[in-house]
Scaffold this motif. Structure first.
Motif, PDB file in Angstrom:
ATOM      1  N   PHE A 234      29.825  40.374  37.901  1.00 53.63           N
ATOM      2  CA  PHE A 234      30.984  39.738  38.535  1.00 53.63           C
ATOM      3  C   PHE A 234      30.804  38.232  38.722  1.00 53.63           C
ATOM      4  CE2 PHE A 234      31.364  44.186  39.608  1.00 53.63           C
ATOM      5  CZ  PHE A 234      32.725  44.434  39.505  1.00 53.63           C
ATOM      6  N   GLY A 235      29.559  37.764  38.801  1.00 46.50           N
ATOM      7  CA  GLY A 235      29.305  36.347  38.947  1.00 46.50           C
ATOM      8  C   GLY A 235      29.676  35.820  40.329  1.00 46.50           C
ATOM      9  N   PRO A 236      29.373  34.557  40.602  1.00 45.62           N
ATOM     10  CA  PRO A 236      29.590  34.004  41.945  1.00 45.62           C
ATOM     11  C   PRO A 236      31.045  33.762  42.307  1.00 45.62           C
ATOM     12  CG  PRO A 236      28.790  32.302  40.461  1.00 45.62           C
ATOM     13  CD  PRO A 236      28.704  33.599  39.703  1.00 45.62           C
ATOM     14  N   ASN A 237      31.960  33.934  41.367  1.00 44.36           N
ATOM     15  CA  ASN A 237      33.377  33.707  41.663  1.00 44.36           C
ATOM     16  C   ASN A 237      34.141  34.968  42.038  1.00 44.36           C
ATOM     17  OD1 ASN A 237      33.367  30.869  41.063  1.00 44.36           O
ATOM     18  ND2 ASN A 237      33.294  31.403  38.892  1.00 44.36           N
ATOM     19  N   ARG A 238      33.516  36.149  41.880  1.00 46.55           N
ATOM     20  CA  ARG A 238      34.260  37.392  42.140  1.00 46.55           C
ATOM     21  C   ARG A 238      33.479  38.351  43.051  1.00 46.55           C
ATOM     22  NH1 ARG A 238      36.035  40.544  37.278  1.00 46.55           N
ATOM     23  NH2 ARG A 238      34.258  39.655  36.143  1.00 46.55           N
ATOM     24  N   ILE A 239      32.654  37.802  43.920  1.00 45.88           N
ATOM     25  CA  ILE A 239      31.936  38.600  44.916  1.00 45.88           C
ATOM     26  C   ILE A 239      32.211  37.994  46.274  1.00 45.88           C
ATOM     27  CG2 ILE A 239      29.651  39.310  45.754  1.00 45.88           C
ATOM     28  CD1 ILE A 239      28.697  39.207  42.823  1.00 45.88           C
ATOM     29  N   MET A 240      32.370  38.835  47.287  1.00 47.64           N
ATOM     30  CA  MET A 240      32.632  38.324  48.635  1.00 47.64           C
ATOM     31  C   MET A 240      31.793  39.058  49.670  1.00 47.64           C
ATOM     32  SD  MET A 240      36.539  39.810  49.232  1.00 47.64           S
ATOM     33  CE  MET A 240      37.162  39.443  47.592  1.00 47.64           C
ATOM     34  N   PHE A 241      31.526  38.351  50.751  1.00 44.83           N
ATOM     35  CA  PHE A 241      30.763  38.907  51.869  1.00 44.83           C
ATOM     36  C   PHE A 241      31.656  39.777  52.744  1.00 44.83           C
ATOM     37  CE2 PHE A 241      29.993  38.267  56.483  1.00 44.83           C
ATOM     38  CZ  PHE A 241      28.834  39.024  56.618  1.00 44.83           C
ATOM     39  N   PHE A 280      34.938  31.256  50.252  1.00 47.88           N
ATOM     40  CA  PHE A 280      36.080  30.915  49.412  1.00 47.88           C
ATOM     41  C   PHE A 280      36.617  32.064  48.573  1.00 47.88           C
ATOM     42  CE2 PHE A 280      34.399  26.300  49.386  1.00 47.88           C
ATOM     43  CZ  PHE A 280      35.062  26.037  50.575  1.00 47.88           C
ATOM     44  N   ASN A 281      35.735  32.948  48.084  1.00 46.08           N
ATOM     45  CA  ASN A 281      36.226  34.016  47.202  1.00 46.08           C
ATOM     46  C   ASN A 281      37.208  34.940  47.906  1.00 46.08           C
ATOM     47  OD1 ASN A 281      34.688  32.997  45.118  1.00 46.08           O
ATOM     48  ND2 ASN A 281      33.027  34.465  45.346  1.00 46.08           N
ATOM     49  N   ALA A 282      36.952  35.232  49.176  1.00 49.36           N
ATOM     50  CA  ALA A 282      37.889  36.074  49.931  1.00 49.36           C
ATOM     51  C   ALA A 282      39.220  35.353  50.121  1.00 49.36           C
ATOM     52  CB  ALA A 282      37.286  36.458  51.283  1.00 49.36           C
ATOM     53  N   LYS A 283      39.167  34.037  50.350  1.00 43.59           N
ATOM     54  CA  LYS A 283      40.410  33.268  50.494  1.00 43.59           C
ATOM     55  C   LYS A 283      41.185  33.252  49.188  1.00 43.59           C
ATOM     56  CE  LYS A 283      38.826  30.150  54.153  1.00 43.59           C
ATOM     57  NZ  LYS A 283      38.498  28.736  54.503  1.00 43.59           N
ATOM     58  N   THR A 284      40.462  33.101  48.091  1.00 45.19           N
ATOM     59  CA  THR A 284      41.129  33.114  46.787  1.00 45.19           C
ATOM     60  C   THR A 284      41.774  34.466  46.520  1.00 45.19           C
ATOM     61  OG1 THR A 284      39.592  31.480  45.881  1.00 45.19           O
ATOM     62  CG2 THR A 284      40.763  32.866  44.307  1.00 45.19           C
ATOM     63  N   PHE A 285      41.035  35.530  46.793  1.00 46.13           N
ATOM     64  CA  PHE A 285      41.521  36.878  46.492  1.00 46.13           C
ATOM     65  C   PHE A 285      42.723  37.245  47.350  1.00 46.13           C
ATOM     66  CE2 PHE A 285      41.434  41.512  47.163  1.00 46.13           C
ATOM     67  CZ  PHE A 285      41.550  41.947  45.849  1.00 46.13           C
ATOM     68  N   TYR A 286      42.575  37.117  48.666  1.00 45.18           N
ATOM     69  CA  TYR A 286      43.621  37.605  49.567  1.00 45.18           C
ATOM     70  C   TYR A 286      44.780  36.635  49.769  1.00 45.18           C
ATOM     71  CZ  TYR A 286      40.688  41.569  50.929  1.00 45.18           C
ATOM     72  OH  TYR A 286      39.936  42.727  50.918  1.00 45.18           O
ATOM     73  N   PHE A 287      44.498  35.319  49.637  1.00 50.85           N
ATOM     74  CA  PHE A 287      45.521  34.331  49.970  1.00 50.85           C
ATOM     75  C   PHE A 287      45.854  33.380  48.834  1.00 50.85           C
ATOM     76  CE2 PHE A 287      43.026  35.303  53.828  1.00 50.85           C
ATOM     77  CZ  PHE A 287      44.014  35.936  54.577  1.00 50.85           C
ATOM     78  N   GLY A 288      45.144  33.502  47.707  1.00 55.53           N
ATOM     79  CA  GLY A 288      45.410  32.613  46.599  1.00 55.53           C
ATOM     80  C   GLY A 288      45.001  31.177  46.848  1.00 55.53           C
ATOM     81  N   ILE A 289      44.045  30.964  47.762  1.00 51.16           N
ATOM     82  CA  ILE A 289      43.585  29.618  48.118  1.00 51.16           C
ATOM     83  C   ILE A 289      42.334  29.287  47.316  1.00 51.16           C
ATOM     84  CG2 ILE A 289      42.686  28.145  49.978  1.00 51.16           C
ATOM     85  CD1 ILE A 289      44.313  29.856  51.921  1.00 51.16           C
ATOM     86  N   GLY A 290      42.335  28.163  46.626  1.00 52.23           N
ATOM     87  CA  GLY A 290      41.190  27.752  45.833  1.00 52.23           C
ATOM     88  C   GLY A 290      40.177  26.971  46.645  1.00 52.23           C
ATOM     89  N   ASP A 291      39.028  26.691  46.035  1.00 51.24           N
ATOM     90  CA  ASP A 291      37.949  25.965  46.702  1.00 51.24           C
ATOM     91  C   ASP A 291      38.423  24.644  47.287  1.00 51.24           C
ATOM     92  OD1 ASP A 291      36.547  28.003  45.580  1.00 51.24           O
ATOM     93  OD2 ASP A 291      34.931  26.755  44.780  1.00 51.24           O
ATOM     94  N   ASN A 292      39.244  23.919  46.523  1.00 50.05           N
ATOM     95  CA  ASN A 292      39.634  22.591  46.953  1.00 50.05           C
ATOM     96  C   ASN A 292      40.688  22.602  48.057  1.00 50.05           C
ATOM     97  OD1 ASN A 292      41.618  23.640  45.320  1.00 50.05           O
ATOM     98  ND2 ASN A 292      42.122  21.701  44.319  1.00 50.05           N
ATOM     99  N   GLU A 293      41.208  23.788  48.385  1.00 51.04           N
ATOM    100  CA  GLU A 293      42.210  23.899  49.439  1.00 51.04           C
ATOM    101  C   GLU A 293      41.611  24.458  50.726  1.00 51.04           C
ATOM    102  OE1 GLU A 293      46.133  25.528  47.937  1.00 51.04           O
ATOM    103  OE2 GLU A 293      44.772  26.151  46.337  1.00 51.04           O
ATOM    104  N   ALA A 294      40.428  25.092  50.614  1.00 52.71           N
ATOM    105  CA  ALA A 294      39.865  25.809  51.752  1.00 52.71           C
ATOM    106  C   ALA A 294      39.272  24.845  52.782  1.00 52.71           C
ATOM    107  CB  ALA A 294      38.787  26.773  51.258  1.00 52.71           C
TER     108      ALA A 294
END
Length: 294
Positions: A234-241, A280-294
């Motif tokens: 999954f790599g570091p972009n598709r795993i969340m805590f 950030f990954n959870a924000k991206t997944f659930y809210f569509g927020i990218g790294d630069n917006e978080a």
């Protein structure tokens, strides 16, 4: 894996916990909770997390009962506690009322997902009902998310469903239930093969959650092979805590869960990668927020 990586921004480390549960026993729909388990057979509410999750800046509350009423209960908790950023609730994916109930819940911006558990896919071993695919296509079209509480035995059916909705946003809970407790016993290869295929869907993520309980505590050696495989796939972009609190209390404290997560992070992943997993990954997944917006 490493246990001594020190982040250059350690004092700024924050987490978004993508997997916590809250329940109130007197509501009456937590049939899996029994008095024989005194650790879990008590109320757990957001106030119980005060002071024990200092580095956490937000929670995703995940359903613990198969009822719409519990989803509404969690949304009410979220309305009154700004730390609860979103709710992953429950809907019957086979019900003719699914679409109407879904649209009603979507009126609440804190409703961010639906969890499908093993029982859903156990009903579809022979044939996946058209109605289930119809409802998954509705979620796919909306860009809405599902959580998957599954084991290896459910993965062939899940894969069959995903082939019909290849762009559906889905996250596998608890590493897909690998055979941690028994050390594998031949099941590791089966789990690994299915996780390979699941990871090939670009919008499927994996939660590093629910690990401390089957490992019986801070047992890194039992977990390392599963972490390594999911890290590679999954790599570091598709795993969340995710903590899986309060279930995790059967094997350790909230801080133990965080420390276990940190010690299992691949040593080759840098601070940016680690920040993605923590937050950030959870924000991206659930809210569509990218790294630069978080």
């Amino acid at each position: 894996m490493t246990s001594n990586h020190q982040s250059s921004t350690e004092d700024k480390v924050v987490y978004l916990d993508s997997h916590v549960h809250f329940w109130k026993l007197e509501r009456g729909d937590y049939h899996w909770l029994k008095p024989s388990n005194p650790v879990l057979y008590q109320n757990y509410l957001p106030s119980d997390l005060l002071g024990i999750a200092e580095a956490v800046r937000g929670f995703i509350a995940v359903q613990a009962a198969p009822t719409v009423a519990e989803t509404e209960f969690l949304l009410e908790l979220a309305r009154n506690d700004e730390r609860i950023l979103g709710v992953v609730g429950w809907l019957d994916p086979f019900a003719s009322s699914f679409a109407d109930e879904y649209r009603h819940l979507r009126n609440n911006p804190q409703f961010v997902g639906i969890r499908l558990d093993r029982s859903v896919f156990e009903q579809c071993k022979e044939q996946v009902p058209d109605r289930l695919i119809e409802h998954l296509r509705l979620l796919e079209k909306d860009g809405f998310t599902i959580d998957l509480l599954i084991g290896s035995e459910n993965m062939p059916t899940v894969i069959k469903c995903l082939r019909c909705v290849p762009h559906l946003k889905a996250v596998i809970n608890h590493l897909g239930g690998p055979p941690i407790r028994d050390g594998g016993n031949g099941e590791l290869e089966t789990w690994s093969t299915y996780m390979d295929e699941l990871s090939s869907f670009p919008n499927v993520y994996c939660k590093w959650s629910g690990m401390i309980t089957p490992a019986g505590g801070m047992n890194l050696k039992l977990l390392e092979s599963y972490i390594r495989l999911t890290a590679d796939r999954f790599g570091p972009n598709r795993i969340m805590f995710g903590s899986d609190w309060p279930v995790a209390l059967m094997a350790g404290t909230y801080n133990d869960v965080v420390q276990l997560f940190e010690r299992l992070l691949p040593e080759e992943w840098d601070d940016k990668d680690r920040t993605r997993l923590r937050n950030f990954n959870a924000k991206t997944f659930y809210f569509g927020i990218g790294d630069n917006e978080a």
